[in-house]
Design an enzyme around this catalytic site. Structure first.
Site, PDB file in Angstrom:
ATOM      1  N   ASP A 171       8.375 -36.517  -2.236  1.00 54.92           N
ATOM      2  CA  ASP A 171       8.993 -36.550  -3.601  1.00 54.92           C
ATOM      3  C   ASP A 171      10.816 -36.974  -3.072  1.00 54.92           C
ATOM      4  OD1 ASP A 171       7.433 -36.368  -5.365  1.00 54.92           O
ATOM      5  OD2 ASP A 171       7.485 -34.220  -5.750  1.00 54.92           O
TER       6      ASP A 171
ATOM      7  N   ARG B  13       6.990 -30.424 -14.069  1.00 52.58           N
ATOM      8  CA  ARG B  13       7.038 -30.542 -12.841  1.00 52.58           C
ATOM      9  C   ARG B  13       8.750 -30.305 -12.661  1.00 52.58           C
ATOM     10  NH1 ARG B  13      10.488 -34.195 -10.116  1.00 52.58           N
ATOM     11  NH2 ARG B  13       9.952 -34.770  -8.059  1.00 52.58           N
TER      12      ARG B  13
ATOM     13  N   HIS C  49       1.999 -35.544  -0.814  1.00 50.37           N
ATOM     14  CA  HIS C  49       0.934 -35.113  -1.451  1.00 50.37           C
ATOM     15  C   HIS C  49       0.542 -36.444  -2.241  1.00 50.37           C
ATOM     16  CE1 HIS C  49       4.542 -35.171  -3.989  1.00 50.37           C
ATOM     17  NE2 HIS C  49       4.009 -35.425  -5.220  1.00 50.37           N
TER      18      HIS C  49
ATOM     19  N   HIS D  43       2.775 -39.680  -0.613  1.00 52.55           N
ATOM     20  CA  HIS D  43       4.343 -39.848  -0.757  1.00 52.55           C
ATOM     21  C   HIS D  43       4.967 -38.466  -0.557  1.00 52.55           C
ATOM     22  CE1 HIS D  43       3.449 -38.749  -5.070  1.00 52.55           C
ATOM     23  NE2 HIS D  43       4.618 -38.537  -4.995  1.00 52.55           N
TER      24      HIS D  43
END
Length: 306
Positions: free
Chosen positions: A134, A297, A282, A132
Site C-alpha cells: 500500500d 480499510r 498482499h 502490492h
C-alpha cells in the site's frame, strides 16, 4: 556450438532469481528473540508469518501492557488477525497504538476520518489480482494497514500476505550484491492513472509525483532487510538501462508469489487484519463473482524509507 542443445538457455535453470532446495524462513530479524506474551493468545497460521490473536477485544480501551504485546506481535508475525470484533472501527486504535490514520488518495472517502469503505461485486471482477504494498508510490509509504470485514461472500474472497524479509533472505548472494544500494521508482500513474485524463493526472502530479525508494530497505523498527519492489507501482530501477532494469525488476517482483513466503486468511464477518505494510505485500483474491464483499480499510501514516 551455437544452435546445439548445450547452448540453448534452459527456461528455468538459467533464471538467476529462482532458488532450489531449502528455503530460509526466519520469523524475526537476525539476533532478535521471539516475543513473550502474557496477556494475548498467539495462534500461528504459518511458522514465520501470520498469527491469529485471541483474548483481545479491540473495541475496549487498550492498556499500556497490552499495547506493547500487540505491537510486538505485529513486528514478529508481520500480519495479525482478530475474529468477532463487532464493535471495532478500523480507526479506533489507529492513533496512539498503530500511528496516525492516512487515507488512500484514490479510494472513496468514508464517513469517518481516514476510513475507506470498499465494496467489491460484479463491477470489480478480477480488479484486485496483483501483489502490492500500500502507498509505495508516496514519499512516506504507509507503515501499516487495518482491514475489517463487513460483508463477505459465502466462499472465496480470501487475502494473502507475503513476507518480504523472507523474499530478500532467499535471493542468491550474487543478486543481493547486485541490488545493494540501488533505488527504484514508484509511480501511481500506470495503475490509478490508467482511466484518467491527462489533465487529471497533471493536476494530481502536483502532490503525488513519482518517488524513489531503495530496492532493499531496512525496517524502521527492526532493522531487518526487506525487498521493497512490487508489481503495480515499481516502474524501473534507477540508473540501469531499460532492458536491464526490466529484466531485474521482473525477477524481483516475482518473489512475492512464492508460496513458502505467504499466509492465507479466510475472512468471516467482523474479522480484522492488521499488517506491517513495509514488511509484507498482499493480494486480495477476487474469485467470488457475482457475490459481494465489503470491507473497511484504513492505512497508518508512514515515514521515508532507508
Amino acid at each position: 556450438m551455437a544452435g546445439t542443445a548445450a547452448s540453448t538457455p534452459h527456461p528455468v535453470l538459467d533464471k538467476p532469481l529462482i532458488r532450489f532446495g531449502k528455503r530460509i524462513l526466519e520469523r524475526t530479524a537476525p539476533g532478535t528473540a521471539p516475543g513473550e506474551y502474557r496477556i494475548l493468545g498467539i495462534h500461528p497460521l504459518t511458522p514465520h508469518i501470520g498469527a491469529e490473536i485471541t483474548g483481545v477485544d479491540l473495541s475496549h480501551p487498550i492498556g499500556a501492557d497490552l499495547a506493547d504485546e500487540l505491537r510486538q506481535a505485529l513486528l514478529e508475525w508481520k500480519v495479525i488477525f482478530f475474529r468477532d470484533q463487532r464493535d471495532f472501527g478500523p480507526e479506533d486504535h489507529a492513533a496512539g497504538l498503530w500511528g496516525e490514520p492516512e487515507a488512500n488518495p484514490f479510494f472513496p472517502k468514508g464517513d469517518r476520518a481516514g476510513v475507506s469503505r470498499l465494496a467489491k461485486d460484479a463491477m470489480a471482477v478480477g480488479n484486485e489480482n496483483i501483489w502490492h504494498s500500500d502507498h509505495s508510490f508516496m514519499a512516506a509509504p504507509a507503515l501499516g494497514s487495518v482491514l475489517r470485514a463487513v460483508e463477505i461472500p459465502a466462499s472465496g474472497g480470501d487475502t494473502l500476505w507475503a513476507d518480504m524479509g523472507a523474499a530478500y533472505d532467499n535471493l542468491p548472494d550474487a543478486t543481493k550484491q547486485r541490488i545493494e544500494g540501488l533505488t527504484a521508482e514508484h509511480d501511481w500513474v500506470p495503475t490509478w492513472g490508467a482511466t484518467m485524463t491527462q489533465e487529471r493526472i497533471a493536476a494530481l502530479r502536483q502532490t503525488l509525483p513519482a518517488v524513489e525508494h531503495p530496492v532493499v530497505v531496512r525496517h524502521p523498527a527492526t532493522g531487518r532487510r526487506l525487498l521493497y519492489v512490487n508489481e503495480p507501482f515499481t516502474t524501473r530501477i534507477v540508473g540501469l538501462g531499460e532492458e536491464e532494469s526490466r529484466e531485474l525488476l521482473h525477477g524481483l517482483v516475482l518473489q512475492a508469489r512464492i508460496p513458502e513466503y505467504q499466509v492465507r486468511f479466510r475472512w468471516q464477518p467482523d474479522s480484522v487484519a492488521i499488517w506491517d505494510n513495509i514488511a509484507v505485500q498482499h493480494y486480495a483474491i477476487n474469485d467470488y463473482y457475482p457475490q459481494r464483499r465489503v470491507m473497511e480499510r484504513i492505512a497508518i501514516a508512514g515515514v521515508p524509507l532507508s
